[in-house]
Design a protein around this motif. Structure first.
Motif, PDB file in Angstrom:
ATOM      1  N   ILE A 248       0.851  -1.196   0.000  1.00 35.88           N
ATOM      2  CA  ILE A 248       0.000   0.000   0.000  1.00 35.88           C
ATOM      3  C   ILE A 248       0.887   1.247   0.000  1.00 35.88           C
ATOM      4  O   ILE A 248       1.834   1.349   0.776  1.00 35.88           O
ATOM      5  CB  ILE A 248      -0.922   0.006   1.225  1.00 35.88           C
ATOM      6  CG1 ILE A 248      -1.813  -1.236   1.221  1.00 35.88           C
ATOM      7  CG2 ILE A 248      -1.762   1.275   1.275  1.00 35.88           C
ATOM      8  CD1 ILE A 248      -2.617  -1.410   2.503  1.00 35.88           C
ATOM      9  N   ILE A 250       0.776   5.715  -0.537  1.00 33.08           N
ATOM     10  CA  ILE A 250       0.110   6.994  -0.782  1.00 33.08           C
ATOM     11  C   ILE A 250       1.070   7.855  -1.586  1.00 33.08           C
ATOM     12  O   ILE A 250       2.209   8.108  -1.171  1.00 33.08           O
ATOM     13  CB  ILE A 250      -0.237   7.713   0.533  1.00 33.08           C
ATOM     14  CG1 ILE A 250      -1.227   6.884   1.347  1.00 33.08           C
ATOM     15  CG2 ILE A 250      -0.812   9.104   0.255  1.00 33.08           C
ATOM     16  CD1 ILE A 250      -2.605   6.799   0.736  1.00 33.08           C
ATOM     17  N   ILE A 260      -3.746   6.540  -4.328  1.00 39.08           N
ATOM     18  CA  ILE A 260      -3.450   5.368  -3.496  1.00 39.08           C
ATOM     19  C   ILE A 260      -3.210   4.184  -4.416  1.00 39.08           C
ATOM     20  O   ILE A 260      -3.973   3.943  -5.359  1.00 39.08           O
ATOM     21  CB  ILE A 260      -4.606   5.056  -2.530  1.00 39.08           C
ATOM     22  CG1 ILE A 260      -4.852   6.238  -1.584  1.00 39.08           C
ATOM     23  CG2 ILE A 260      -4.327   3.789  -1.728  1.00 39.08           C
ATOM     24  CD1 ILE A 260      -5.995   6.007  -0.618  1.00 39.08           C
ATOM     25  N   TRP A 262      -1.895  -0.154  -4.517  1.00 37.51           N
ATOM     26  CA  TRP A 262      -1.653  -1.381  -3.758  1.00 37.51           C
ATOM     27  C   TRP A 262      -1.616  -2.567  -4.717  1.00 37.51           C
ATOM     28  O   TRP A 262      -1.912  -2.434  -5.903  1.00 37.51           O
ATOM     29  CB  TRP A 262      -2.721  -1.584  -2.686  1.00 37.51           C
ATOM     30  CG  TRP A 262      -4.106  -1.922  -3.183  1.00 37.51           C
ATOM     31  CD1 TRP A 262      -4.669  -3.156  -3.310  1.00 37.51           C
ATOM     32  CD2 TRP A 262      -5.121  -0.992  -3.593  1.00 37.51           C
ATOM     33  NE1 TRP A 262      -5.960  -3.071  -3.771  1.00 37.51           N
ATOM     34  CE2 TRP A 262      -6.264  -1.739  -3.954  1.00 37.51           C
ATOM     35  CE3 TRP A 262      -5.172   0.407  -3.698  1.00 37.51           C
ATOM     36  CZ2 TRP A 262      -7.439  -1.147  -4.408  1.00 37.51           C
ATOM     37  CZ3 TRP A 262      -6.347   0.991  -4.164  1.00 37.51           C
ATOM     38  CH2 TRP A 262      -7.457   0.226  -4.505  1.00 37.51           C
TER      39      TRP A 262
END
Length: 336
Positions: A248, A250, A260, A262
């Motif tokens: 993950i 940002i 974001i 992931w």
């Protein structure tokens, strides 16, 4: 078969009419008419709605719980067994339109369904009495299913309960006195029907006395379910494993937007819930969703407010509808 069922129920109702002097002739006639339907080769059992109509009449005029349960089992085509152990699947018709102050096996069945989800009924008490804790749990259940939080059971709630029983079926297991369950119902005990490859509802694993689960797995499967499973022995195994979310990150946080990203270990959907409140309520949070099934995910959240902290949760769902979610995280947007 239906002729036999109808005769059995008629005997029970006739007995109740003679025993309960306050039940009028018209009520007895209505009950008898409800089961005196034409027989045919295709008629094997009443629908859930028809069974519930008969049960509601019996309950409305004070017929005892044992008799009501017997009628439900007969109308549903339940068979008794001379073996040491037999299992009968339970249906929503046994619950009826319950409310605060009611008691009996129908309340136990309702409490068992509510206890399957610890977030709905954290106390998990299966007492057979519809008290304050049961009412509050039912309101949480209704909220989860998008229903009015009235705290009693109506037709809409009963339909959702029926759906839950299809997903997490339970049964009354009749044995030789060596019961593994702590919750009695009728002449048996409540148990969870867990076919091979499936998982028992987490709330039912709660330890009643430090040793036994409140609702154990049934020792035997009802004949209808066993026959269905036997026909699926050669079917591929069902995927019950949720995707694993990792990496993950940002990135590109600006004053009015943020990105974001992931990864998942299998193709899955992309979704992010976000809001300024904490803890994050997924039912009212803003969402952004991607398209397709991916292993590398990236979404942009906007429009956002400058100099503001946002909380977010990531969700990914695979092709078998297994859902994975992350814990709550946060980021802060830049100032203007």
């Amino acid at each position: 078969m239906y002729a036999t069922i109808s005769r059995s129920v008629t005997k029970l109702i006739n007995f109740e009419c003679m025993k309960k002097a306050f039940i009028s002739f018209s009520v007895c006639l209505a009950l008898l008419t409800a089961v005196a339907v034409p027989t045919s080769a295709s008629a094997t059992a009443l629908t859930t709605g028809q069974i519930q109509a008969v049960v509601s009449l019996l309950q409305a005029f004070g017929v005892d719980t044992t008799t009501v349960t017997n009628v439900q089992q007969i109308l549903g085509g339940a068979q008794t067994s001379t073996n040491n152990a037999s299992t009968t699947a339970l249906t929503s018709s046994m619950i009826g339109f319950l409310r605060l102050g009611d008691k009996g096996d129908g309340v136990k069945l309702l409490q068992t369904i509510l206890a399957a989800d610890p977030s709905i009924y954290p106390e998990g008490l299966i007492s057979g009495f519809f008290g304050r804790l049961t009412k509050e749990a039912l309101k949480r259940y209704q909220h989860k299913h998008g229903l009015d939080q009235v705290g009693f059971i109506g037709p809409k709630t009963l339909r959702d309960i029926d759906d839950d029983l299809n997903e997490n079926p339970i049964a009354a297991e009749h044995d030789d006195g060596h019961a593994t369950s702590t919750v009695s119902i009728g002449k048996g005990h409540i148990c969870a029907i867990v076919p091979p490859g499936h998982l028992i509802a987490p709330g039912w694993l709660r330890k009643y006395d430090g040793e036994r689960p409140t609702i154990p797995v049934c020792q035997t499967l009802p004949p209808g379910i066993k026959k269905h499973l036997d026909g699926e022995e050669n079917q591929p195994a069902t995927d019950i494993i949720a995707p694993i979310i990792s990496a993950i990150s940002i990135g590109s946080v600006a004053s009015t937007s943020a990105s974001i990203s992931w990864a998942t270990n299998e193709p899955a959907t992309s979704k992010v819930y976000f809001a300024t409140s904490t803890p994050l309520d997924l039912s009212i949070a803003t969402t952004v969703t991607g398209s397709g099934l991916l292993t590398a995910h990236a979404l942009t959240l906007s429009p956002l407010t400058a100099s503001t902290t946002y909380n977010y949760i990531i969700e990914s769902k695979d092709v078998s509808n297994n859902i994975a979610t992350t814990s709550q995280n946060f980021f802060t947007t830049l100032s203007l």
